[in-house]
Design an enzyme around this catalytic site. Structure first.
Site, PDB file in Angstrom:
ATOM      1  N   GLY A  36       0.842  -1.207   0.000  1.00 12.25           N
ATOM      2  CA  GLY A  36       0.000   0.000   0.000  1.00 12.25           C
ATOM      3  C   GLY A  36       0.872   1.249   0.000  1.00 12.25           C
ATOM      4  N   HIS A  37       1.847   1.268   0.913  1.00 11.06           N
ATOM      5  CA  HIS A  37       2.787   2.397   0.938  1.00 11.06           C
ATOM      6  C   HIS A  37       3.543   2.480  -0.392  1.00 11.06           C
ATOM      7  CE1 HIS A  37       2.637   1.248   5.378  1.00 11.06           C
ATOM      8  NE2 HIS A  37       2.258   2.509   5.408  1.00 11.06           N
ATOM      9  N   GLN A  61      -0.931  10.606  18.131  1.00 11.27           N
ATOM     10  CA  GLN A  61      -2.162  10.126  17.497  1.00 11.27           C
ATOM     11  C   GLN A  61      -2.623   8.783  18.069  1.00 11.27           C
ATOM     12  OE1 GLN A  61      -0.250  10.010  13.494  1.00 11.27           O
ATOM     13  NE2 GLN A  61      -1.464   8.164  13.188  1.00 11.27           N
ATOM     14  N   GLY A 148      -3.452   7.641   1.352  1.00 11.27           N
ATOM     15  CA  GLY A 148      -4.247   6.494   0.927  1.00 11.27           C
ATOM     16  C   GLY A 148      -5.727   6.658   1.250  1.00 11.27           C
ATOM     17  N   GLN A 154      -9.275  10.238   7.388  1.00  6.74           N
ATOM     18  CA  GLN A 154      -8.003  10.962   7.488  1.00  6.74           C
ATOM     19  C   GLN A 154      -7.722  11.773   6.221  1.00  6.74           C
ATOM     20  OE1 GLN A 154      -4.162   9.285   9.081  1.00  6.74           O
ATOM     21  NE2 GLN A 154      -3.749   8.970   6.913  1.00  6.74           N
ATOM     22  N   VAL A 177      -4.916  -0.439  -1.652  1.00  9.19           N
ATOM     23  CA  VAL A 177      -4.295  -1.663  -2.156  1.00  9.19           C
ATOM     24  C   VAL A 177      -4.715  -2.815  -1.231  1.00  9.19           C
ATOM     25  CG1 VAL A 177      -2.107  -2.815  -2.677  1.00  9.19           C
ATOM     26  CG2 VAL A 177      -2.359  -0.347  -3.061  1.00  9.19           C
ATOM     27  N   SER A 186      -2.467  -3.294   5.657  1.00  9.62           N
ATOM     28  CA  SER A 186      -2.249  -2.411   6.799  1.00  9.62           C
ATOM     29  C   SER A 186      -1.072  -2.947   7.588  1.00  9.62           C
ATOM     30  CB  SER A 186      -3.504  -2.405   7.688  1.00  9.62           C
ATOM     31  OG  SER A 186      -3.187  -1.927   8.977  1.00  9.62           O
ATOM     32  N   ARG A 188      -0.927  -3.053  10.609  1.00 10.47           N
ATOM     33  CA  ARG A 188      -1.502  -3.794  11.743  1.00 10.47           C
ATOM     34  C   ARG A 188      -1.910  -5.217  11.368  1.00 10.47           C
ATOM     35  NH1 ARG A 188      -3.622   1.585  13.317  1.00 10.47           N
ATOM     36  NH2 ARG A 188      -2.610   2.099  15.296  1.00 10.47           N
TER      37      ARG A 188
HETATM   38  P1  AMP Z   1       0.424   4.548   7.827  1.00  9.89           P
HETATM   39  O1  AMP Z   1       1.862   4.123   7.742  1.00  9.89           O
HETATM   40  O2  AMP Z   1      -0.505   3.437   8.186  1.00  9.89           O
HETATM   41  O3  AMP Z   1       0.234   5.805   8.627  1.00  9.89           O
HETATM   42  O4  AMP Z   1       0.006   4.928   6.333  1.00  9.89           O
HETATM   43  C1  AMP Z   1       0.749   5.861   5.574  1.00  9.89           C
HETATM   44  C2  AMP Z   1      -0.031   6.193   4.322  1.00  9.89           C
HETATM   45  O5  AMP Z   1      -0.222   5.013   3.559  1.00  9.89           O
HETATM   46  C3  AMP Z   1      -1.419   6.756   4.621  1.00  9.89           C
HETATM   47  O6  AMP Z   1      -1.712   7.792   3.688  1.00  9.89           O
HETATM   48  C4  AMP Z   1      -2.307   5.568   4.393  1.00  9.89           C
HETATM   49  O7  AMP Z   1      -3.622   5.908   4.027  1.00  9.89           O
HETATM   50  C5  AMP Z   1      -1.590   4.867   3.264  1.00  9.89           C
HETATM   51  N1  AMP Z   1      -1.976   3.455   3.215  1.00  9.89           N
HETATM   52  C6  AMP Z   1      -1.921   2.547   4.223  1.00  9.89           C
HETATM   53  N2  AMP Z   1      -2.417   1.357   3.827  1.00  9.89           N
HETATM   54  C7  AMP Z   1      -2.781   1.513   2.537  1.00  9.89           C
HETATM   55  C8  AMP Z   1      -3.380   0.650   1.551  1.00  9.89           C
HETATM   56  N3  AMP Z   1      -3.684  -0.614   1.834  1.00  9.89           N
HETATM   57  N4  AMP Z   1      -3.637   1.158   0.332  1.00  9.89           N
HETATM   58  C9  AMP Z   1      -3.341   2.451   0.040  1.00  9.89           C
HETATM   59  N5  AMP Z   1      -2.787   3.308   0.914  1.00  9.89           N
HETATM   60  C10 AMP Z   1      -2.514   2.852   2.147  1.00  9.89           C
END
Ligand code: AMP
Length: 286
Positions: A36-37, A61, A148, A154, A177, A186, A188
């Site tokens: 996703g990232h 957060q 994302g 958010q 993704v 994710s 998580r």
């Molecule tokens: P995070 O590291 O979870 O804070 O996410 C960093 C960025 O990656 C944020 O803009 C999220 O929305 C995006 N993101 C996380 N998971 C996904 C995914 N599965 N598909 C697209 N973007 C994602």
């Protein structure tokens, strides 16, 4: 790839790039990177001459009973992924760089849009997000920042903040993704057991089911929401937190009457792991 840990150094790098009239694309993350990232970074790579990715697990957060301390941290793996994606700078500041004075007295808050959904169940969460994104914007000085749709509320909150605070930054949304079974990627997801991973794929199936019923002509928000909740509550081990259909722009809940578009938003727990997902409802003209 350059690794920068200091705000001052990040700012002077960006000022240099801006003087050369190159465009800076920025992808803020909390690390434990996945595809996703990577998608956000690939899009930034295509659109901008320079790409900065930040990894910062933002303490403000997380709620007091949330997973800040056990949030996955895997700097080695993250670095090699970022290298392979052709990232120019990894901005990886320690907490004191981002919160120089303790306790912090200055916060950025977006009202109203943060009252419901995740905002209602995670008090202070979005205040932490908008505050850290503001600080990261000041450090990185990007032209474009990529977020994302996975974190739909958010995304809307950050867009609103960017406009209202007059940041000269374009927020670029990127579609979610997913795993082959539909589970939204994710960081998580690493917490989940194999059984829970199996259950987790049911979340997307539930969203798809509601979309299918909508596409077949069911337009009543109340009936669609009822089906949504029933489908989610049927997932083994899943404890539903919220499931709503919202206006995709204002995030106002669409609770009654006919709807022609919307965004399904939901969150819940499998064991101790909080998962969220969302899907657009839009009439497809064939
Ligand atoms: P995070 O590291 O979870 O804070 O996410 C960093 C960025 O990656 C944020 O803009 C999220 O929305 C995006 N993101 C996380 N998971 C996904 C995914 N599965 N598909 C697209 N973007 C994602």
């Amino acid at each position: 790839m350059q690794i920068i840990t200091r705000v001052k150094e990040m700012q002077s790098w960006s000022e240099g790039v801006r003087r050369a009239e190159e465009r800076i694309g920025f992808v803020p993350t909390m690390g434990a990177l996945h595809r996703g990232h990577a998608r956000l970074i690939e899009i930034a790579r295509k659109e901008c001459q320079r790409v900065v990715v930040s990894i910062f697990v933002n303490p403000t957060q997380f709620g007091p009973r949330e997973d800040f301390h056990r949030y996955p941290r895997m700097p080695e793996e993250d670095r090699s992924l970022l290298e392979s994606l052709g990232v120019d700078v990894l901005f990886h500041p320690p907490v004191e760089e981002i919160y120089p004075l303790d306790p912090p007295l200055t916060w950025v808050e977006v009202n109203k849009l943060t009252d419901s959904y995740c905002g209602a169940f995670r008090p202070g969460h979005f205040r932490g997000v908008t505050t850290v994104v503001t600080k990261l914007f000041h450090a990185v000085k990007p032209h474009r920042a990529y977020f994302g749709e996975k974190d739909y509320q958010q995304l809307r909150v950050v867009e609103r903040m960017t406009r209202e605070l007059l940041f000269d930054i374009e927020i670029v949304p990127v579609p979610t993704v997913r795993e082959e079974n539909g589970l939204a990627l994710s960081s998580r997801n690493r917490y989940l057991t194999p059984d829970q991973l199996e259950s987790a794929s049911g979340i997307y199936q539930a969203l798809l089911k509601v979309n299918e019923i909508f596409q077949k002509g069911e337009r009543d928000a109340e009936r669609l929401t009822k089906i949504l909740r029933e489908e989610l509550e049927r997932i083994p081990g899943f404890r539903l937190e919220y499931a709503e259909i919202a206006d995709p722009d204002t995030l106002i809940p669409l609770e009654k009457g006919p709807i022609h578009r919307g965004r399904i938003l939901c969150a819940g727990y499998l064991g101790n792991t909080r998962l969220i997902d969302n899907l657009p409802l839009a009439i497809h003209h064939t």
